[in-house]
Write a protein that holds these residues in place. Structure first.
Motif, PDB file in Angstrom:
ATOM      1  N   SER A 131       0.819  -1.223   0.000  1.00  0.00           N
ATOM      2  CA  SER A 131       0.000   0.000   0.000  1.00  0.00           C
ATOM      3  C   SER A 131       0.847   1.264   0.000  1.00  0.00           C
ATOM      4  CB  SER A 131      -0.926   0.005   1.222  1.00  0.00           C
ATOM      5  OG  SER A 131      -0.177  -0.033   2.427  1.00  0.00           O
ATOM      6  N   SER A 132       2.137   1.156   0.306  1.00  0.00           N
ATOM      7  CA  SER A 132       2.991   2.341   0.374  1.00  0.00           C
ATOM      8  C   SER A 132       3.501   2.796  -0.989  1.00  0.00           C
ATOM      9  CB  SER A 132       4.189   2.073   1.296  1.00  0.00           C
ATOM     10  OG  SER A 132       5.023   1.046   0.755  1.00  0.00           O
ATOM     11  N   PHE A 133       3.451   1.919  -1.996  1.00  0.00           N
ATOM     12  CA  PHE A 133       3.976   2.320  -3.306  1.00  0.00           C
ATOM     13  C   PHE A 133       3.014   2.022  -4.465  1.00  0.00           C
ATOM     14  CE2 PHE A 133       5.741  -1.878  -2.272  1.00  0.00           C
ATOM     15  CZ  PHE A 133       5.346  -2.630  -3.351  1.00  0.00           C
ATOM     16  N   VAL A 137      -3.737  -0.837  -4.176  1.00  0.00           N
ATOM     17  CA  VAL A 137      -3.812  -1.510  -2.879  1.00  0.00           C
ATOM     18  C   VAL A 137      -3.880  -0.461  -1.775  1.00  0.00           C
ATOM     19  CG1 VAL A 137      -2.680  -3.112  -1.297  1.00  0.00           C
ATOM     20  CG2 VAL A 137      -2.485  -3.457  -3.771  1.00  0.00           C
ATOM     21  N   ARG A 138      -4.963  -0.493  -1.007  1.00  0.00           N
ATOM     22  CA  ARG A 138      -5.140   0.461   0.088  1.00  0.00           C
ATOM     23  C   ARG A 138      -4.527  -0.049   1.387  1.00  0.00           C
ATOM     24  NH1 ARG A 138      -8.394   4.763  -1.139  1.00  0.00           N
ATOM     25  NH2 ARG A 138      -8.110   5.135  -3.366  1.00  0.00           N
ATOM     26  N   SER A 139      -4.687  -1.339   1.676  1.00  0.00           N
ATOM     27  CA  SER A 139      -4.099  -1.918   2.881  1.00  0.00           C
ATOM     28  C   SER A 139      -4.066  -3.423   2.759  1.00  0.00           C
ATOM     29  CB  SER A 139      -4.879  -1.503   4.134  1.00  0.00           C
ATOM     30  OG  SER A 139      -6.176  -2.070   4.121  1.00  0.00           O
ATOM     31  N   VAL A 140      -3.086  -4.045   3.454  1.00  0.00           N
ATOM     32  CA  VAL A 140      -2.962  -5.499   3.507  1.00  0.00           C
ATOM     33  C   VAL A 140      -2.689  -5.889   4.947  1.00  0.00           C
ATOM     34  CG1 VAL A 140      -1.772  -7.550   2.673  1.00  0.00           C
ATOM     35  CG2 VAL A 140      -2.011  -5.562   1.176  1.00  0.00           C
ATOM     36  N   SER A 141      -3.472  -6.817   5.440  1.00  0.00           N
ATOM     37  CA  SER A 141      -3.292  -7.327   6.804  1.00  0.00           C
ATOM     38  C   SER A 141      -3.068  -8.828   6.718  1.00  0.00           C
ATOM     39  CB  SER A 141      -4.522  -7.023   7.659  1.00  0.00           C
ATOM     40  OG  SER A 141      -4.401  -7.588   8.943  1.00  0.00           O
TER      41      SER A 141
END
Length: 308
Positions: A131-133, A137-141
């Motif tokens: 999600s940082s680049f 993708v907004r977030s992955v858990s």
């Protein structure tokens, strides 16, 4: 006298013709009236049928609520048209209603990165950093070694996915499946060494859309474009990171089960590195011994020449 008789005869003939014309006109008007009455009856019957359909289709509640029958009829007809249009669209996307099967979107993308296979693979296993680049993708858990939850954005729509890794071999491939309320995927990413510092990434995804909006997105290949752009973002991210050390997950997964832990994978990597170093050392020693033997042979040849 003769003239008067002749005139009376002409008047009687004209009167008889006029009476006949009146009778024919009356018959015509009567026939037309019957036709108009019949058409009007058909109109009334048709309107009655439509009102009956409106009542059966829920229009009765609107009429009882004070809405005029005509307005209720128009609303019902509009809903009918809307339902027919949506039905046609659904039929188009489900292949003519043959069991509701949808067409699968097959996405295949490749990317060459100027770094060793292990470096590229280790970066890929850091999925929580995606999600940082990337923009999609907004977030992955990540809950464990095989399961993760993703929040992604395709066009104006946000979607959630639960992904499960089915197979994972370090520096070689990762195979997964994912499920969400709006679709599911089956995918694989593989890593290929083209040269010591050149790696090719091959990404293959089968996308199964669910829902009208997702199927419309499927038509325009929105998912494919999003995946292609995010793969390029990954390549840019890895290239900027360069040879910076990153600890990737070195375990192994088969049939959705972890068969080798991360720690065991690191130990195997160390053992393999030691073996490779020993081989290189043996090769170096072999080269040195070969060089010494060559020098001894040369010395022996010179001694023989002097002796002769």
């Amino acid at each position: 006298m003769a003239v008067a008789a002749h005139q009376r005869q002409d008047q009687e003939e004209r009167g008889s013709g006029l009476d006949q014309l009146k009778d024919e006109l009356a018959s015509y008007l009567s026939a037309q009236a019957q036709e108009w009455i019949g058409k009007a009856g058909d109109k009334v019957a048709d309107l009655t049928d439509q009102l009956s359909d409106t009542v059966e289709g829920g229009g009765l509640s609107r009429i009882l609520a004070g809405e005029s029958p005509v307005k209720a009829l128009v609303s019902a007809k509009a809903k009918s048209v809307k339902d027919k249009v949506i039905g046609k669209v659904k039929e188009a996307f489900t292949g003519g209603g043959g069991g509701g099967h949808t067409k699968v979107t097959n996405i295949v993308e490749t990317l060459d990165v100027g770094l060793p296979v292990r470096t590229v693979y280790d970066h890929w296993t850091q999925i929580e950093d995606f999600s940082s680049f990337t923009k999609g993708v907004r977030s992955v858990s990540q809950s464990d070694e095989t399961a993760s939850d993703w929040k992604v954005k395709v066009g104006p729509s946000a979607r959630s996915w639960h992904a499960t890794v089915q197979e994972q071999v370090p520096d070689d491939r990762i195979v997964w499946t994912s499920d969400g309320s709006k679709g599911s995927t089956r995918g694989a990413v593989s890593f290929h060494e083209l040269a010591p510092n050149l790696t090719r990434i091959v990404l293959v995804v089968e996308y199964y859309p669910s829902g009208l909006f997702e199927k419309t997105g499927n038509l325009w290949r929105a998912q494919g474009r999003r995946l292609r752009l995010d793969l390029k973002h990954f390549g840019r991210h890895v290239t900027l990171a360069g040879d910076a050390e990153v600890e990737g997950w070195r375990g192994e997964i088969r049939d959705g089960e972890v068969v080798r832990s991360h720690e065991e994978g690191l130990e195997d990597d160390d053992t393999e590195n030691e073996y490779e170093e020993d081989e290189e050392a043996d090769e170096e020693r072999g080269d040195e011994e070969g060089s010494q033997e060559d020098e001894y042979d040369e010395y022996e040849d010179e001694y023989e020449d002097v002796a002769r």
